[in-house]
Write a protein that holds these residues in place. Structure first.
Motif, PDB file in Angstrom:
ATOM      1  N   SER A  84      47.715  66.980  10.293  1.00 30.61           N
ATOM      2  CA  SER A  84      47.866  65.441   9.805  1.00 30.61           C
ATOM      3  C   SER A  84      47.919  64.489  10.956  1.00 30.61           C
ATOM      4  O   SER A  84      46.662  63.788  11.409  1.00 30.61           O
ATOM      5  N   LEU A  85      48.980  64.736  11.976  1.00 31.07           N
ATOM      6  CA  LEU A  85      48.925  63.359  13.022  1.00 31.07           C
ATOM      7  C   LEU A  85      48.147  64.274  14.470  1.00 31.07           C
ATOM      8  O   LEU A  85      47.314  63.231  15.084  1.00 31.07           O
ATOM      9  N   GLN A  86      47.446  65.342  14.837  1.00 35.29           N
ATOM     10  CA  GLN A  86      46.745  66.092  15.501  1.00 35.29           C
ATOM     11  C   GLN A  86      45.761  65.366  15.733  1.00 35.29           C
ATOM     12  O   GLN A  86      44.547  65.319  16.483  1.00 35.29           O
ATOM     13  N   PHE A  87      45.372  65.783  13.975  1.00 38.45           N
ATOM     14  CA  PHE A  87      44.044  65.190  13.949  1.00 38.45           C
ATOM     15  C   PHE A  87      43.812  64.018  13.012  1.00 38.45           C
ATOM     16  O   PHE A  87      42.594  63.884  12.528  1.00 38.45           O
ATOM     17  N   THR A  88      44.467  63.629  12.523  1.00 41.67           N
ATOM     18  CA  THR A  88      43.952  62.231  12.669  1.00 41.67           C
ATOM     19  C   THR A  88      43.759  62.032  11.424  1.00 41.67           C
ATOM     20  O   THR A  88      42.756  60.562  10.822  1.00 41.67           O
ATOM     21  N   VAL A  89      44.043  62.910  10.370  1.00 41.76           N
ATOM     22  CA  VAL A  89      43.588  63.415   8.827  1.00 41.76           C
ATOM     23  C   VAL A  89      44.968  62.773   7.891  1.00 41.76           C
ATOM     24  O   VAL A  89      46.331  63.150   8.838  1.00 41.76           O
ATOM     25  N   SER A  90      45.103  62.629   6.815  1.00 42.34           N
ATOM     26  CA  SER A  90      46.146  62.340   5.805  1.00 42.34           C
ATOM     27  C   SER A  90      46.243  63.911   5.636  1.00 42.34           C
ATOM     28  O   SER A  90      45.494  64.921   5.459  1.00 42.34           O
ATOM     29  N   ARG A  91      47.477  64.338   5.018  1.00 38.37           N
ATOM     30  CA  ARG A  91      48.162  65.160   4.595  1.00 38.37           C
ATOM     31  C   ARG A  91      47.389  65.679   4.063  1.00 38.37           C
ATOM     32  O   ARG A  91      46.968  66.880   3.991  1.00 38.37           O
ATOM     33  N   SER A  92      47.019  64.225   2.697  1.00 41.76           N
ATOM     34  CA  SER A  92      45.870  66.107   1.476  1.00 41.76           C
ATOM     35  C   SER A  92      44.771  66.282   2.059  1.00 41.76           C
ATOM     36  O   SER A  92      44.462  67.878   1.715  1.00 41.76           O
ATOM     37  N   LYS A  93      43.831  65.519   3.304  1.00 41.91           N
ATOM     38  CA  LYS A  93      43.139  66.465   3.786  1.00 41.91           C
ATOM     39  C   LYS A  93      43.226  66.713   4.600  1.00 41.91           C
ATOM     40  O   LYS A  93      42.311  68.129   4.803  1.00 41.91           O
ATOM     41  N   ALA A  94      44.273  67.003   5.376  1.00 41.01           N
ATOM     42  CA  ALA A  94      44.579  68.819   6.441  1.00 41.01           C
ATOM     43  C   ALA A  94      45.044  69.954   5.434  1.00 41.01           C
ATOM     44  O   ALA A  94      44.361  70.751   5.424  1.00 41.01           O
ATOM     45  N   GLY A  95      45.747  69.746   3.854  1.00 39.10           N
ATOM     46  CA  GLY A  95      46.346  70.771   3.277  1.00 39.10           C
ATOM     47  C   GLY A  95      44.370  71.212   2.472  1.00 39.10           C
ATOM     48  O   GLY A  95      44.588  72.355   2.635  1.00 39.10           O
TER      49      GLY A  95
END
Length: 524
Positions: A84-95
């Motif tokens: 989430s932090l490195q790709f600048t997306v939400s944790r939901s999107k990262a999941g």
């Protein structure tokens, strides 16, 4: 392509695109889309790889006895958070990215198509989940001597995913494929969703609004949809200035008995056809209007909306529960507030289930899509059950129709459907209720590429134009000359940019008049 677009100067690239000809845009656009999908696919894999590195680093050095449930879950959360932090997306999107990448490891064919830029991330997610649900299908088919197509379920999913369909249509097609091959697994999925996911939530939104989210049985959704649409059609005319969405919100409020919710037309016209409960036509030139014929096919089609239906039926109001207000205690002479009146629109289409008496074709709930046979049996007491017409049943089971096979020849180019003598109704422009029902049973959606409009909401278009001056000389009103097209695509087809050819197996080839490009659509 690189000689035209630099990808280093945004303004220069924007100017280059604006200066392109139509043919250049037709070539450049799909190329850019495919390249962007390739990059996104690799982004998803990179996100999953980063999460895996963080996960392993967190567990490194721990004794085997120290790696257990909560510790593993914590490591997984750390991986998602870092993505989430490195790709600048939400944790939901990262999941969701991580889960998709893990799932694609099981399905190399779908994964390869995704990496090759053939599929969007949303579409490949639909396909991977369907393939996961159908994992047991291949082993069952093998134990039974294999399915008639000789294809694995992953290959079937990939075939459907390559078609010119919308993502919601793809979901329904994959559901139908899974039901036809392993209905028991779909029953299990339905029970699981009922037990674990089924819910209605209403949460505060902004500016005095609430957001409603629900997962309910399919026939609940169809019933509410038809009731809302029927009330909007009964109470408002086309000149009402409000958005359809706004009308639907008010209709939902009135149907569920919200106090003060009342839908009335606001066109401001003194001669509004909706005042006093009247109704007007939907404007389709090809909607059957022969009342006698429609009545004769009552056992085939759901009842149409009746323009002369009585006013909506009202149920008795329910008294609001007596919950005391601590800030404003009621006085002895205070009258309890009543709920509004829940409303049933009698002219709305009834719940209708399409079934195969031979048990081969997948049942369909009109307004929803494919359902498993057990669900269809459950609905028998509350829905009208009708049978697929012979023309659909003779086409055979669903799965063999998607395997490699010889190209079907074009339908009768005269538009006569193979008839030498016009059958009853063939020389009449508007199809009968019986013929319309048969077309809708054969063709589930609008037959234009990438349109997901259900066929029962479409016009019926003559593939070969009907000749009003000399009906016998033009295309006839028969199954072999009719396809459903939504109103917008019906008009688009008559612009002749894309020319359709109906094949005998009811595939439709759309050929671009300028470029010769061909896109094929399927009946189901």
């Amino acid at each position: 392509m690189s000689s035209v677009l630099l990808f280093t100067d945004p303004d220069a690239d924007a100017a280059a695109i604006a200066a392109m000809s139509r043919d250049e845009l037709t070539e450049t656009g799909p190329y850019l889309l495919r390249e962007s999908r390739k990059y996104e696919a690799r982004t998803v894999l990179a996100a999953a790889a980063l999460a895996e590195r963080v996960f392993r680093e967190h567990l490194a050095g721990r004794p085997e006895t120290g790696v257990w449930g909560p510790v593993i879950e914590h490591a997984e959360r750390l991986g998602r958070a870092e993505v989430s932090l490195q790709f600048t997306v939400s944790r939901s999107k990262a999941g969701s990215w991580i889960a998709l990448a893990d799932l694609l490891e099981k399905f190399p064919l779908i994964r390869a198509a995704y990496l090759n830029g053939e599929l969007s991330t949303n579409r490949v997610s639909i396909m991977a989940r369907a393939a996961q649900r159908g994992e047991d299908t291949d082993s069952d088919s093998d134990s039974n001597g294999g399915d008639e197509s000789g294809m694995s379920f992953e290959e079937i999913v990939l075939d459907y995913g390559s078609r010119a369909t919308t993502d919601p249509v793809l979901s329904q097609q994959l559901d139908a494929a899974l039901i036809s091959m392993n209905p028991d697994s779909v029953i299990e999925d339905r029970d699981t969703i009922t037990d674990l996911v089924g819910n209605v939530t209403i949460t505060p939104d902004v500016a005095g609004h609430s957001a409603l989210d629900a997962v309910v049985p399919a026939h609940y959704g169809v019933f509410l949809t038809t009731q809302i649409n029927a009330l909007v059609d009964e109470r408002t005319c086309r000149k009402d200035p409000r958005r359809v969405g706004s009308l639907r919100v008010i209709a939902l409020g009135e149907i569920t008995g919200v106090p003060g919710a009342r839908l009335d037309c606001e066109c401001g016209q003194d001669d509004c056809p909706k005042r006093g409960g009247g109704t007007d036509s939907n404007g389709s030139a090809e909607t059957p209007a022969d009342a006698d014929d429609a009545a004769a096919w009552d056992d085939l089609l759901p009842e149409p909306i009746d323009a002369d239906a009585p006013d909506v039926e009202l149920v008795e109001p329910v008294v609001e529960p007596g919950i005391a207000d601590p800030m404003n205690p009621p006085t002895p002479d205070e009258v309890p507030v009543a709920f509004g009146r829940a409303l049933v629109v009698p002219g709305a289409p009834v719940l209708t289930v399409l079934t195969d008496p031979d048990g081969i074709l997948v049942p369909r709930l009109q307004g929803y899509g494919p359902i498993d046979p057990d669900y269809a049996t459950t609905l028998a007491d509350v829905a009208k059950t009708i049978h697929y017409p012979e023309s659909v049943r003779s086409a055979g089971p669903l799965i063999p129709q998607i395997s490699d096979r010889a190209q079907a020849p074009p339908a009768d180019p005269t538009g006569h459907g193979g008839f030498t003598v016009p059958p009853p109704g063939a020389l009449t422009y508007a199809p009968s209720a019986a013929l319309r029902a048969e077309v809708l049973a054969n063709d589930v959606w609008c037959r234009y590429p990438y349109c997901g409009m259900p066929s029962h909401l479409c016009d019926l278009d003559h593939w070969r134009p009907f000749n009003h001056a000399d009906p016998e000389a033009g295309g006839w009103t028969v199954l072999g000359d009719l396809i459903p097209l939504c109103r917008a695509d019906h008009q688009r087809k008559h612009l002749a940019e894309w020319l359709p050819t109906l094949l005998l197996d009811r595939r439709v080839e759309w050929r671009n008049r300028r470029t010769g490009q061909v896109i094929v659509t399927f009946p189901r």
